[in-house]
Design a protein around this motif. Structure first.
Motif, PDB file in Angstrom:
ATOM      1  N   THR A  69       2.183  27.485  25.096  1.00  0.00           N
ATOM      2  CA  THR A  69       3.130  26.698  25.983  1.00  0.00           C
ATOM      3  C   THR A  69       4.333  26.266  25.013  1.00  0.00           C
ATOM      4  O   THR A  69       4.136  25.941  23.794  1.00  0.00           O
ATOM      5  CB  THR A  69       2.543  25.558  26.578  1.00  0.00           C
ATOM      6  OG1 THR A  69       2.102  24.576  25.703  1.00  0.00           O
ATOM      7  CG2 THR A  69       1.543  25.981  27.464  1.00  0.00           C
ATOM      8  N   PRO A  70       5.397  25.644  25.525  1.00  0.00           N
ATOM      9  CA  PRO A  70       6.574  25.320  24.737  1.00  0.00           C
ATOM     10  C   PRO A  70       6.095  23.778  24.021  1.00  0.00           C
ATOM     11  O   PRO A  70       6.501  23.680  22.834  1.00  0.00           O
ATOM     12  CB  PRO A  70       7.623  24.963  25.709  1.00  0.00           C
ATOM     13  CG  PRO A  70       7.332  25.756  26.897  1.00  0.00           C
ATOM     14  CD  PRO A  70       5.862  25.927  27.022  1.00  0.00           C
ATOM     15  N   GLU A  71       5.257  23.193  24.491  1.00  0.00           N
ATOM     16  CA  GLU A  71       4.667  21.791  24.076  1.00  0.00           C
ATOM     17  C   GLU A  71       3.790  22.208  22.489  1.00  0.00           C
ATOM     18  O   GLU A  71       3.521  21.398  21.949  1.00  0.00           O
ATOM     19  CB  GLU A  71       3.939  21.292  24.978  1.00  0.00           C
ATOM     20  CG  GLU A  71       4.708  20.562  26.143  1.00  0.00           C
ATOM     21  CD  GLU A  71       5.072  21.720  27.303  1.00  0.00           C
ATOM     22  OE1 GLU A  71       4.213  22.587  27.434  1.00  0.00           O
ATOM     23  OE2 GLU A  71       5.884  21.504  27.948  1.00  0.00           O
ATOM     24  N   ASP A  72       3.496  23.335  22.625  1.00  0.00           N
ATOM     25  CA  ASP A  72       2.614  23.911  21.409  1.00  0.00           C
ATOM     26  C   ASP A  72       3.279  24.171  20.077  1.00  0.00           C
ATOM     27  O   ASP A  72       2.703  24.199  19.093  1.00  0.00           O
ATOM     28  CB  ASP A  72       1.902  24.873  21.759  1.00  0.00           C
ATOM     29  CG  ASP A  72       0.782  24.809  22.674  1.00  0.00           C
ATOM     30  OD1 ASP A  72       0.291  23.705  22.822  1.00  0.00           O
ATOM     31  OD2 ASP A  72       0.381  25.746  23.392  1.00  0.00           O
ATOM     32  N   VAL A  73       4.498  24.144  20.129  1.00  0.00           N
ATOM     33  CA  VAL A  73       5.530  24.764  19.081  1.00  0.00           C
ATOM     34  C   VAL A  73       5.085  23.745  17.782  1.00  0.00           C
ATOM     35  O   VAL A  73       4.890  24.306  16.804  1.00  0.00           O
ATOM     36  CB  VAL A  73       6.877  24.656  19.332  1.00  0.00           C
ATOM     37  CG1 VAL A  73       7.772  24.874  18.099  1.00  0.00           C
ATOM     38  CG2 VAL A  73       7.022  25.760  20.597  1.00  0.00           C
ATOM     39  N   GLU A  74       5.104  22.552  17.903  1.00  0.00           N
ATOM     40  CA  GLU A  74       4.809  21.814  16.793  1.00  0.00           C
ATOM     41  C   GLU A  74       3.334  21.879  16.197  1.00  0.00           C
ATOM     42  O   GLU A  74       3.376  22.091  15.033  1.00  0.00           O
ATOM     43  CB  GLU A  74       5.319  20.162  17.211  1.00  0.00           C
ATOM     44  CG  GLU A  74       5.095  19.209  15.655  1.00  0.00           C
ATOM     45  CD  GLU A  74       5.405  17.755  16.196  1.00  0.00           C
ATOM     46  OE1 GLU A  74       4.934  17.139  15.262  1.00  0.00           O
ATOM     47  OE2 GLU A  74       5.910  17.481  17.175  1.00  0.00           O
ATOM     48  N   TYR A  81       9.394  28.949  20.862  1.00  0.00           N
ATOM     49  CA  TYR A  81       8.440  29.435  21.947  1.00  0.00           C
ATOM     50  C   TYR A  81       8.815  30.833  22.509  1.00  0.00           C
ATOM     51  O   TYR A  81      10.102  30.975  22.601  1.00  0.00           O
ATOM     52  CB  TYR A  81       8.421  28.542  22.981  1.00  0.00           C
ATOM     53  CG  TYR A  81       7.607  28.804  24.002  1.00  0.00           C
ATOM     54  CD1 TYR A  81       6.280  28.940  24.218  1.00  0.00           C
ATOM     55  CD2 TYR A  81       8.415  29.089  25.238  1.00  0.00           C
ATOM     56  CE1 TYR A  81       5.631  29.324  25.286  1.00  0.00           C
ATOM     57  CE2 TYR A  81       7.874  29.748  26.526  1.00  0.00           C
ATOM     58  CZ  TYR A  81       6.345  29.754  26.371  1.00  0.00           C
ATOM     59  OH  TYR A  81       5.842  30.124  27.580  1.00  0.00           O
ATOM     60  N   GLU A  89      -7.206  27.428  19.430  1.00  0.00           N
ATOM     61  CA  GLU A  89      -7.303  26.205  18.925  1.00  0.00           C
ATOM     62  C   GLU A  89      -8.230  26.183  17.624  1.00  0.00           C
ATOM     63  O   GLU A  89      -9.294  26.577  17.749  1.00  0.00           O
ATOM     64  CB  GLU A  89      -7.950  25.063  19.838  1.00  0.00           C
ATOM     65  CG  GLU A  89      -6.842  24.967  21.035  1.00  0.00           C
ATOM     66  CD  GLU A  89      -7.590  23.921  22.281  1.00  0.00           C
ATOM     67  OE1 GLU A  89      -8.415  23.613  22.113  1.00  0.00           O
ATOM     68  OE2 GLU A  89      -6.610  23.843  23.401  1.00  0.00           O
TER      69      GLU A  89
END
Length: 116
Positions: A69-74, A81, A89
């Motif tokens: 997801t875009p929130e996973d980039v960091e 993304y 994970e």
């Protein structure tokens, strides 16, 4: 032992606990809590049969595999993304304090590790 090659500096970031997600297009064929050797090399292995020499830098287990997801980039230490990828994970990281040379190959592959 099963191994996964990643291109520098991603392996070092996994070993140091900075990179919490590995982003791939395919689902890993791993058992629950199965150890995976992280092999850091300097070349992208794009074609079936491509190999390189890398260095063993960590042993991990892979937890949940889900959509990226875009929130996973960091957490993935990614620069951007793109939909359609999977986020693996990364769990229970054990850094190898004296990295040693080992074969780097595509996908999940087997290596002999008498050092471990």
């Amino acid at each position: 032992m099963k191994a996964l090659s990643v291109v520098y500096p991603a392996g070092s970031k996994i070993a140091d606990g900075q990179k919490k997600l590995e982003i791939r297009r395919w689902h890993p064929d791993l058992g629950e809590n199965e150890a995976v050797l992280i092999v850091e090399n300097h070349n992208f292995l794009m074609n079936e049969g491509d190999e390189d020499i890398g260095h063993a830098v960590a042993i991990i287990t892979v937890g949940k595999v889900r959509d990226f997801t875009p929130e996973d980039v960091e957490a993935a230490c990614a620069s951007s993304y793109e939909p359609g990828w999977l986020a693996w994970e990364i769990q229970s990281v054990r850094k190898i304090t004296a990295p040693f040379p080992v074969r780097a190959a595509r996908k999940i592959y087997e290596v002999e590790c008498p050092h471990l």
